[in-house]
Design a protein around this motif. Structure first.
Motif, PDB file in Angstrom:
ATOM      1  N   THR A   1      -2.516   8.558 -10.138  1.00 28.45           N
ATOM      2  CA  THR A   1      -1.502   9.526 -11.002  1.00 28.45           C
ATOM      3  C   THR A   1      -0.695  10.069  -9.802  1.00 28.45           C
ATOM      4  O   THR A   1       0.576  10.040 -10.325  1.00 28.45           O
ATOM      5  CB  THR A   1      -2.437  10.500 -11.377  1.00 28.45           C
ATOM      6  OG1 THR A   1      -3.305   9.997 -12.365  1.00 28.45           O
ATOM      7  CG2 THR A   1      -1.484  11.589 -12.252  1.00 28.45           C
ATOM      8  N   ALA A   2      -0.710  10.233  -8.803  1.00 28.28           N
ATOM      9  CA  ALA A   2      -0.092  10.907  -7.719  1.00 28.28           C
ATOM     10  C   ALA A   2       1.064   9.586  -7.243  1.00 28.28           C
ATOM     11  O   ALA A   2       2.267   9.979  -7.081  1.00 28.28           O
ATOM     12  CB  ALA A   2      -0.631  11.440  -6.506  1.00 28.28           C
ATOM     13  N   ILE A   3       0.550   8.590  -7.324  1.00 32.20           N
ATOM     14  CA  ILE A   3       1.451   7.512  -6.923  1.00 32.20           C
ATOM     15  C   ILE A   3       2.374   6.972  -8.050  1.00 32.20           C
ATOM     16  O   ILE A   3       3.680   6.797  -7.977  1.00 32.20           O
ATOM     17  CB  ILE A   3       0.776   6.334  -6.538  1.00 32.20           C
ATOM     18  CG1 ILE A   3      -0.035   6.403  -5.080  1.00 32.20           C
ATOM     19  CG2 ILE A   3       1.718   4.876  -6.336  1.00 32.20           C
ATOM     20  CD1 ILE A   3      -0.761   5.583  -4.526  1.00 32.20           C
ATOM     21  N   ALA A   4       1.872   6.970  -9.279  1.00 28.64           N
ATOM     22  CA  ALA A   4       2.651   6.857 -10.243  1.00 28.64           C
ATOM     23  C   ALA A   4       3.762   7.812 -10.605  1.00 28.64           C
ATOM     24  O   ALA A   4       4.889   7.470 -11.227  1.00 28.64           O
ATOM     25  CB  ALA A   4       1.872   6.815 -11.753  1.00 28.64           C
ATOM     26  N   THR A   5       3.530   9.202 -10.446  1.00 28.10           N
ATOM     27  CA  THR A   5       4.446  10.302 -10.607  1.00 28.10           C
ATOM     28  C   THR A   5       5.648  10.281  -9.406  1.00 28.10           C
ATOM     29  O   THR A   5       6.610  11.121  -9.305  1.00 28.10           O
ATOM     30  CB  THR A   5       3.860  11.430 -10.992  1.00 28.10           C
ATOM     31  OG1 THR A   5       3.270  11.840  -9.834  1.00 28.10           O
ATOM     32  CG2 THR A   5       3.173  11.425 -11.959  1.00 28.10           C
ATOM     33  N   ASN A   6       5.455   9.687  -8.343  1.00 26.91           N
ATOM     34  CA  ASN A   6       6.080   9.479  -7.224  1.00 26.91           C
ATOM     35  C   ASN A   6       7.392   8.618  -7.361  1.00 26.91           C
ATOM     36  O   ASN A   6       7.366   7.507  -7.590  1.00 26.91           O
ATOM     37  CB  ASN A   6       5.467   9.205  -5.829  1.00 26.91           C
ATOM     38  CG  ASN A   6       6.343   9.004  -4.761  1.00 26.91           C
ATOM     39  OD1 ASN A   6       7.564   9.006  -4.758  1.00 26.91           O
ATOM     40  ND2 ASN A   6       5.756   9.222  -3.493  1.00 26.91           N
ATOM     41  N   HIS A   7       8.520   9.216  -7.605  1.00 25.08           N
ATOM     42  CA  HIS A   7       9.684   8.721  -7.906  1.00 25.08           C
ATOM     43  C   HIS A   7      10.194   7.583  -6.869  1.00 25.08           C
ATOM     44  O   HIS A   7      11.120   6.827  -7.095  1.00 25.08           O
ATOM     45  CB  HIS A   7      10.894   9.725  -8.163  1.00 25.08           C
ATOM     46  CG  HIS A   7      10.758  10.463  -9.116  1.00 25.08           C
ATOM     47  ND1 HIS A   7      10.749  10.399 -10.543  1.00 25.08           N
ATOM     48  CD2 HIS A   7      10.367  12.006  -9.327  1.00 25.08           C
ATOM     49  CE1 HIS A   7      10.478  11.182 -11.437  1.00 25.08           C
ATOM     50  NE2 HIS A   7      10.200  12.217 -10.719  1.00 25.08           N
ATOM     51  N   GLU A   8       9.740   7.616  -5.668  1.00 23.23           N
ATOM     52  CA  GLU A   8       9.973   6.485  -4.854  1.00 23.23           C
ATOM     53  C   GLU A   8       9.310   5.197  -5.074  1.00 23.23           C
ATOM     54  O   GLU A   8       9.777   4.221  -4.726  1.00 23.23           O
ATOM     55  CB  GLU A   8       9.504   6.873  -3.325  1.00 23.23           C
ATOM     56  CG  GLU A   8      10.493   8.107  -2.751  1.00 23.23           C
ATOM     57  CD  GLU A   8       9.936   8.405  -1.503  1.00 23.23           C
ATOM     58  OE1 GLU A   8       9.426   7.341  -0.699  1.00 23.23           O
ATOM     59  OE2 GLU A   8      10.122   9.431  -0.935  1.00 23.23           O
TER      60      GLU A   8
ATOM     61  N   PHE B   1       0.848  -1.377   0.084  1.00 21.39           N
ATOM     62  CA  PHE B   1      -0.025  -0.174  -0.113  1.00 21.39           C
ATOM     63  C   PHE B   1       1.043   1.235  -0.097  1.00 21.39           C
ATOM     64  O   PHE B   1       1.539   1.481   0.952  1.00 21.39           O
ATOM     65  CB  PHE B   1      -1.146  -0.103   1.229  1.00 21.39           C
ATOM     66  CG  PHE B   1      -1.883  -1.201   1.243  1.00 21.39           C
ATOM     67  CD1 PHE B   1      -3.197  -0.757   0.457  1.00 21.39           C
ATOM     68  CD2 PHE B   1      -1.693  -2.237   1.875  1.00 21.39           C
ATOM     69  CE1 PHE B   1      -4.112  -1.765   0.443  1.00 21.39           C
ATOM     70  CE2 PHE B   1      -2.636  -3.277   2.030  1.00 21.39           C
ATOM     71  CZ  PHE B   1      -3.730  -3.018   1.235  1.00 21.39           C
ATOM     72  N   PRO B   2       1.040   1.885  -1.087  1.00 25.31           N
ATOM     73  CA  PRO B   2       1.965   3.048  -1.196  1.00 25.31           C
ATOM     74  C   PRO B   2       1.537   4.369   0.002  1.00 25.31           C
ATOM     75  O   PRO B   2       2.450   5.042   0.519  1.00 25.31           O
ATOM     76  CB  PRO B   2       1.517   3.717  -2.414  1.00 25.31           C
ATOM     77  CG  PRO B   2       1.204   2.627  -3.272  1.00 25.31           C
ATOM     78  CD  PRO B   2       0.579   1.583  -2.537  1.00 25.31           C
ATOM     79  N   ASP B   3       0.199   4.438   0.308  1.00 23.97           N
ATOM     80  CA  ASP B   3      -0.380   5.472   1.291  1.00 23.97           C
ATOM     81  C   ASP B   3      -0.070   5.028   2.702  1.00 23.97           C
ATOM     82  O   ASP B   3      -0.180   5.711   3.646  1.00 23.97           O
ATOM     83  CB  ASP B   3      -1.677   5.707   1.138  1.00 23.97           C
ATOM     84  CG  ASP B   3      -2.037   6.442  -0.206  1.00 23.97           C
ATOM     85  OD1 ASP B   3      -0.963   7.386  -0.703  1.00 23.97           O
ATOM     86  OD2 ASP B   3      -2.689   6.139  -0.803  1.00 23.97           O
ATOM     87  N   VAL B   4       0.323   3.559   2.955  1.00 23.25           N
ATOM     88  CA  VAL B   4       0.409   3.138   4.170  1.00 23.25           C
ATOM     89  C   VAL B   4       1.902   2.365   4.429  1.00 23.25           C
ATOM     90  O   VAL B   4       1.846   1.054   4.343  1.00 23.25           O
ATOM     91  CB  VAL B   4      -0.657   2.164   4.592  1.00 23.25           C
ATOM     92  CG1 VAL B   4      -0.609   1.710   6.019  1.00 23.25           C
ATOM     93  CG2 VAL B   4      -1.912   2.831   4.131  1.00 23.25           C
ATOM     94  N   PRO B   5       3.020   3.168   4.599  1.00 27.24           N
ATOM     95  CA  PRO B   5       4.248   2.521   4.500  1.00 27.24           C
ATOM     96  C   PRO B   5       4.376   1.330   5.499  1.00 27.24           C
ATOM     97  O   PRO B   5       3.796   1.432   6.943  1.00 27.24           O
ATOM     98  CB  PRO B   5       5.212   3.673   5.130  1.00 27.24           C
ATOM     99  CG  PRO B   5       4.178   5.054   4.570  1.00 27.24           C
ATOM    100  CD  PRO B   5       2.900   4.528   4.703  1.00 27.24           C
ATOM    101  N   GLY B   6       4.980   0.510   5.223  1.00 29.78           N
ATOM    102  CA  GLY B   6       5.320  -0.787   6.298  1.00 29.78           C
ATOM    103  C   GLY B   6       3.836  -1.826   6.128  1.00 29.78           C
ATOM    104  O   GLY B   6       4.012  -2.944   6.685  1.00 29.78           O
TER     105      GLY B   6
END
Length: 70
Positions: free
Chosen positions: A62-69, A20-25
């Protein structure tokens, strides 16, 4: 109710990993896609409800796809 984007990728062992990109770990693995989905829902609920964590703010794909991490 919030909805979160889950990234599902196959592992080298033939399992399915869910992140889950919005929930690290917060991630899990299942032997089948259905197992992985069930485990992911359970892990996310546990992380938000039982760990005392505040509910993370979901992002758009879109926000997740453009996040370079990612």
């Amino acid at each position: 109710m919030s909805y979160y984007i889950a990234i599902i990728v196959p592992t080298a062992l033939g399992e399915w990993r869910v992140l889950f990109p919005d929930v690290p770990g917060c991630e899990t693995v299942g032997f089948t896609l259905e197992d992985a989905r069930y485990a992911a829902v359970s892990a996310l609920k546990q992380r938000v409800q039982f760990a005392g964590a505040s509910e993370p703010t979901p992002h758009t794909l879109t926000a997740i796809a453009t996040n370079h991490e990612w």
